[in-house]
Design a protein around this motif. Structure first.
Motif, PDB file in Angstrom:
ATOM      1  N   GLU A  18      -4.634   4.393  -4.524  1.00 47.37           N
ATOM      2  CA  GLU A  18      -3.336   3.723  -4.572  1.00 47.37           C
ATOM      3  C   GLU A  18      -2.595   4.038  -5.867  1.00 47.37           C
ATOM      4  O   GLU A  18      -3.222   4.257  -6.914  1.00 47.37           O
ATOM      5  CB  GLU A  18      -3.514   2.210  -4.455  1.00 47.37           C
ATOM      6  CG  GLU A  18      -4.056   1.744  -3.119  1.00 47.37           C
ATOM      7  CD  GLU A  18      -3.121   2.087  -1.973  1.00 47.37           C
ATOM      8  OE1 GLU A  18      -1.908   1.892  -2.118  1.00 47.37           O
ATOM      9  OE2 GLU A  18      -3.609   2.551  -0.936  1.00 47.37           O
ATOM     10  N   MET A  19      -1.287   4.018  -5.801  1.00 44.25           N
ATOM     11  CA  MET A  19      -0.485   4.249  -7.008  1.00 44.25           C
ATOM     12  C   MET A  19      -0.577   3.061  -7.962  1.00 44.25           C
ATOM     13  O   MET A  19      -0.315   3.171  -9.149  1.00 44.25           O
ATOM     14  CB  MET A  19       0.982   4.512  -6.627  1.00 44.25           C
ATOM     15  CG  MET A  19       1.162   5.705  -5.691  1.00 44.25           C
ATOM     16  SD  MET A  19       0.474   7.246  -6.345  1.00 44.25           S
ATOM     17  CE  MET A  19       1.692   7.620  -7.619  1.00 44.25           C
ATOM     18  N   GLU A  20      -0.939   1.883  -7.415  1.00 42.62           N
ATOM     19  CA  GLU A  20      -1.157   0.689  -8.224  1.00 42.62           C
ATOM     20  C   GLU A  20      -2.524   0.128  -7.861  1.00 42.62           C
ATOM     21  O   GLU A  20      -2.885   0.077  -6.681  1.00 42.62           O
ATOM     22  CB  GLU A  20      -0.071  -0.361  -7.932  1.00 42.62           C
ATOM     23  CG  GLU A  20      -0.256  -1.661  -8.694  1.00 42.62           C
ATOM     24  CD  GLU A  20       0.713  -2.761  -8.269  1.00 42.62           C
ATOM     25  OE1 GLU A  20       0.568  -3.893  -8.769  1.00 42.62           O
ATOM     26  OE2 GLU A  20       1.597  -2.487  -7.430  1.00 42.62           O
ATOM     27  N   ASP A  21      -3.297  -0.300  -8.858  1.00 46.52           N
ATOM     28  CA  ASP A  21      -4.612  -0.883  -8.583  1.00 46.52           C
ATOM     29  C   ASP A  21      -4.434  -2.338  -8.166  1.00 46.52           C
ATOM     30  O   ASP A  21      -4.155  -3.207  -8.999  1.00 46.52           O
ATOM     31  CB  ASP A  21      -5.507  -0.782  -9.822  1.00 46.52           C
ATOM     32  CG  ASP A  21      -6.957  -1.123  -9.499  1.00 46.52           C
ATOM     33  OD1 ASP A  21      -7.200  -1.759  -8.454  1.00 46.52           O
ATOM     34  OD2 ASP A  21      -7.852  -0.760 -10.281  1.00 46.52           O
ATOM     35  N   GLY A  75      -3.192  10.851  -7.133  1.00 52.86           N
ATOM     36  CA  GLY A  75      -3.362   9.478  -6.686  1.00 52.86           C
ATOM     37  C   GLY A  75      -4.401   8.737  -7.505  1.00 52.86           C
ATOM     38  O   GLY A  75      -4.182   7.602  -7.928  1.00 52.86           O
ATOM     39  N   TYR A  76      -5.543   9.372  -7.744  1.00 52.37           N
ATOM     40  CA  TYR A  76      -6.601   8.698  -8.499  1.00 52.37           C
ATOM     41  C   TYR A  76      -6.236   8.540  -9.975  1.00 52.37           C
ATOM     42  O   TYR A  76      -6.605   7.553 -10.607  1.00 52.37           O
ATOM     43  CB  TYR A  76      -7.934   9.429  -8.322  1.00 52.37           C
ATOM     44  CG  TYR A  76      -8.546   9.131  -6.973  1.00 52.37           C
ATOM     45  CD1 TYR A  76      -9.021   7.850  -6.692  1.00 52.37           C
ATOM     46  CD2 TYR A  76      -8.603  10.092  -5.970  1.00 52.37           C
ATOM     47  CE1 TYR A  76      -9.552   7.547  -5.447  1.00 52.37           C
ATOM     48  CE2 TYR A  76      -9.123   9.799  -4.722  1.00 52.37           C
ATOM     49  CZ  TYR A  76      -9.612   8.516  -4.475  1.00 52.37           C
ATOM     50  OH  TYR A  76     -10.122   8.222  -3.235  1.00 52.37           O
ATOM     51  N   ASN A  77      -5.508   9.496 -10.519  1.00 47.44           N
ATOM     52  CA  ASN A  77      -5.018   9.326 -11.900  1.00 47.44           C
ATOM     53  C   ASN A  77      -4.102   8.105 -11.996  1.00 47.44           C
ATOM     54  O   ASN A  77      -4.187   7.319 -12.948  1.00 47.44           O
ATOM     55  CB  ASN A  77      -4.255  10.582 -12.357  1.00 47.44           C
ATOM     56  CG  ASN A  77      -5.190  11.706 -12.751  1.00 47.44           C
ATOM     57  OD1 ASN A  77      -6.371  11.470 -13.006  1.00 47.44           O
ATOM     58  ND2 ASN A  77      -4.672  12.940 -12.801  1.00 47.44           N
ATOM     59  N   ALA A  78      -3.239   7.946 -10.993  1.00 50.57           N
ATOM     60  CA  ALA A  78      -2.332   6.787 -10.981  1.00 50.57           C
ATOM     61  C   ALA A  78      -3.123   5.489 -10.836  1.00 50.57           C
ATOM     62  O   ALA A  78      -2.825   4.486 -11.498  1.00 50.57           O
ATOM     63  CB  ALA A  78      -1.326   6.927  -9.834  1.00 50.57           C
ATOM     64  N   ILE A 130       0.836  -1.197   0.000  1.00 55.91           N
ATOM     65  CA  ILE A 130       0.000   0.000   0.000  1.00 55.91           C
ATOM     66  C   ILE A 130       0.876   1.254   0.000  1.00 55.91           C
ATOM     67  O   ILE A 130       1.704   1.456   0.874  1.00 55.91           O
ATOM     68  CB  ILE A 130      -0.961  -0.016   1.211  1.00 55.91           C
ATOM     69  CG1 ILE A 130      -2.061  -1.048   0.965  1.00 55.91           C
ATOM     70  CG2 ILE A 130      -1.559   1.355   1.469  1.00 55.91           C
ATOM     71  CD1 ILE A 130      -2.974  -1.299   2.140  1.00 55.91           C
ATOM     72  N   THR A 131       0.714   2.066  -1.041  1.00 49.96           N
ATOM     73  CA  THR A 131       1.475   3.321  -1.190  1.00 49.96           C
ATOM     74  C   THR A 131       0.497   4.390  -1.652  1.00 49.96           C
ATOM     75  O   THR A 131       0.532   4.853  -2.791  1.00 49.96           O
ATOM     76  CB  THR A 131       2.611   3.179  -2.216  1.00 49.96           C
ATOM     77  OG1 THR A 131       2.046   2.668  -3.446  1.00 49.96           O
ATOM     78  CG2 THR A 131       3.683   2.234  -1.738  1.00 49.96           C
ATOM     79  N   THR A 132      -0.408   4.772  -0.781  1.00 44.04           N
ATOM     80  CA  THR A 132      -1.503   5.661  -1.154  1.00 44.04           C
ATOM     81  C   THR A 132      -0.996   6.995  -1.683  1.00 44.04           C
ATOM     82  O   THR A 132      -0.157   7.655  -1.079  1.00 44.04           O
ATOM     83  CB  THR A 132      -2.419   5.902   0.067  1.00 44.04           C
ATOM     84  OG1 THR A 132      -2.855   4.627   0.552  1.00 44.04           O
ATOM     85  CG2 THR A 132      -3.632   6.729  -0.314  1.00 44.04           C
ATOM     86  N   GLY A 133      -1.549   7.383  -2.858  1.00 46.92           N
ATOM     87  CA  GLY A 133      -1.243   8.694  -3.429  1.00 46.92           C
ATOM     88  C   GLY A 133      -2.133   9.759  -2.816  1.00 46.92           C
ATOM     89  O   GLY A 133      -2.921   9.492  -1.910  1.00 46.92           O
ATOM     90  N   GLU A 134      -2.020  10.969  -3.327  1.00 44.83           N
ATOM     91  CA  GLU A 134      -2.815  12.074  -2.785  1.00 44.83           C
ATOM     92  C   GLU A 134      -3.645  12.714  -3.881  1.00 44.83           C
ATOM     93  O   GLU A 134      -3.176  12.941  -4.995  1.00 44.83           O
ATOM     94  CB  GLU A 134      -1.907  13.134  -2.141  1.00 44.83           C
ATOM     95  CG  GLU A 134      -1.196  12.634  -0.896  1.00 44.83           C
ATOM     96  CD  GLU A 134      -0.368  13.731  -0.247  1.00 44.83           C
ATOM     97  OE1 GLU A 134      -0.467  14.886  -0.703  1.00 44.83           O
ATOM     98  OE2 GLU A 134       0.369  13.436   0.703  1.00 44.83           O
TER      99      GLU A 134
END
Length: 481
Positions: free
Chosen positions: A399-402, A93-96, A85-89
């Protein structure tokens, strides 16, 4: 000699078996009510092996005095979000997240021959072709009116609106979920509009099923809701006691999988405290630990969180944090994983997912209901994603990865959440919704939800034969299949 023992011995002898004197001594001390069943089971198993002597070892293994050294019990975790888990902001984050989803699913669908003709949506807009063109993207809008369905698909290069006229294809289009990935075959209409002529989902390929080399059994459980006054503690205790019994199935159980909502939690819904017998997470976990501690130590236990368990509620969820109960983490036979997770049990691939997204899918898809959760599970497998809809009831972290894409094709798909135990098959995959161990709550009664709790589902990992034990006294409480 007791007549029951005499009958049991004669049965074995008539089947051509010899009984070692040391085995005879053990039989003399066995409950007479169980003697006949024990001998018949051992004779059946030994006949399969073409071994016609009953030894002391055979009886000790059967009665649980000694563990069967030939029985495999290997657990390997091959996917767990806890450490990934590497949550974006914010928007980044959602684009990633959606970029990762698109790329992973495009990779999955690239195995199909049509994918060699894929074009980006931006290039389609600048191209005029008399031939059909293939594009892929995420569904951003689905709208049906006047017998015409309109879909808007988006890929990294842009978006387009396509129209579905064909009646049969409209049925497929109507099942598409917002944010679901799909490949479309399109052509240009007379007025430059784009007509969708086929819709292709990533789906599950046909492939051979992995099976265990030995007849080890796995038990599938979820939604215990320990701490709730509706938790079926007495019935669950009876089941745990049965695991230590001489029953031939119990003797072969090597895995217990708990698919989320082990606890009822605290502050999950308004006035929950009025329905709790354990008012804190620590109390609930202590009770859970005491129950789990009674499970034989030769059984590996895999525990994942659900929406009632402590820790993060957004998907994907890390394992229940160690700070709440280090005792569970420290047990050699307990494996704590996040939600979702993929585990290998003697080489059999099991995808575990608590099932929160079922709420969103049932509400938006015609023909689906809580009563038949395996139909929703098929929907997820066809989409190759565990929670396609963003922005509805199921919280999804940026997340940076789904990590919710179904990259590994499972042999068994294990889901819970809806408190309806049901079995089904889809393209060779065994679908198990493991129901619950919580009686109907006032909320469930108010919305017409009728659970079928207290059913333990067991799968022979060598044959995939399914057994179940029903600990509910309600005669209407049955396992759906």
């Amino acid at each position: 000699m007791k007549k029951e023992l005499s009958f049991a011995l004669n049965y074995a002898l008539n089947k051509g078996f010899q009984i070692h004197p040391d085995a005879f001594k053990i039989l003399e001390n066995v409950d007479v009510k169980k003697l006949e069943k024990i001998i018949k089971e051992i004779v059946r198993e030994k006949t399969k092996q073409k071994l016609f002597q009953i030894s002391q070892d055979d009886l000790e293994i059967y009665l649980g005095i000694k563990d069967d050294p030939t029985m495999q019990s290997e657990v390997k975790v091959i996917s767990d979000p806890t450490s990934r888990i590497t949550t974006g902001e914010g928007v980044k984050g959602y684009n990633a997240l959606f970029s990762s989803r698109f790329n992973k699913l495009k990779r999955i669908i690239s195995d199909r021959p049509e994918s060699k003709m894929l074009k980006s949506i931006a290039s389609v807009k600048t191209t005029k072709s008399e031939d059909d063109i293939y594009v892929c993207g995420l569904v951003t809008t689905r709208n049906t009116e006047r017998n015409i369905t309109k879909l808007i698909l988006e890929d990294p290069s842009g978006s387009f609106e396509g129209i579905v006229f064909d009646n049969e294809l409209q049925k497929t289009a109507d099942t598409l979920l917002t944010d679901q990935f799909v490949m479309a075959r399109i052509s240009f209409g007379k007025n430059s509009g784009l007509i969708i002529k086929d819709l292709i989902l990533p789906d599950i390929p046909d492939q051979a099923t992995n099976k265990s080399e030995t007849e080890a059994y796995a038990v599938f459980l979820s939604d215990l809701h320990i701490g709730s006054k509706y938790f079926m503690e007495e019935e669950f205790s009876d089941f745990v006691s049965w695991l230590s019994s001489p029953d031939p199935v119990a003797r072969k159980i090597r895995f217990v999988l708990i698919g989320g909502d082990m606890l009822d939690g605290v502050g999950i819904y308004p006035n929950q405290n009025k329905e709790l017998v354990c008012q804190t997470i620590q109390e609930q976990l202590k009770k859970a630990e005491d129950l789990i501690d009674r499970i034989p130590k030769n059984i590996k236990i895999v525990i994942m969180p659900g929406n009632h368990d402590p820790g993060r509620r957004a998907l994907p969820q890390p394992a229940i944090p160690k700070k709440y109960n280090s005792g569970l983490w420290e047990r050699e036979n307990v494996i704590m994983v996040g939600n979702p997770a993929v585990v290998l049990l003697n080489g059999v691939k099991v995808t575990m997912f608590h099932g929160q997204s079922i709420d969103d899918i049932v509400k938006t898809t015609p023909g689906l209901s809580y009563d038949k959760p395996t139909n929703v599970m098929k929907h997820l497998l066809r989409a190759r994603h565990l929670s396609p809809i963003y922005g509805s009831q199921t919280p999804i972290a940026p997340e940076m990865e789904d990590l919710l894409v179904i990259e590994d094709v499972p042999d068994i798909f294990h889901v819970g959440h809806v408190h309806r135990a049901q079995l089904d098959m889809y393209k060779g995959i065994l679908l198990v919704n493991s129901g619950s161990w919580q009686k109907q709550t006032p909320f469930q009664a108010s919305v017409g939800m009728t659970p079928n709790p207290g059913i333990a589902i067991m799968v022979n990992l060598k044959t995939f034969q399914v057994f179940h034990q029903n600990y509910n006294s309600n005669l209407d409480n049955i396992l759906q299949s």
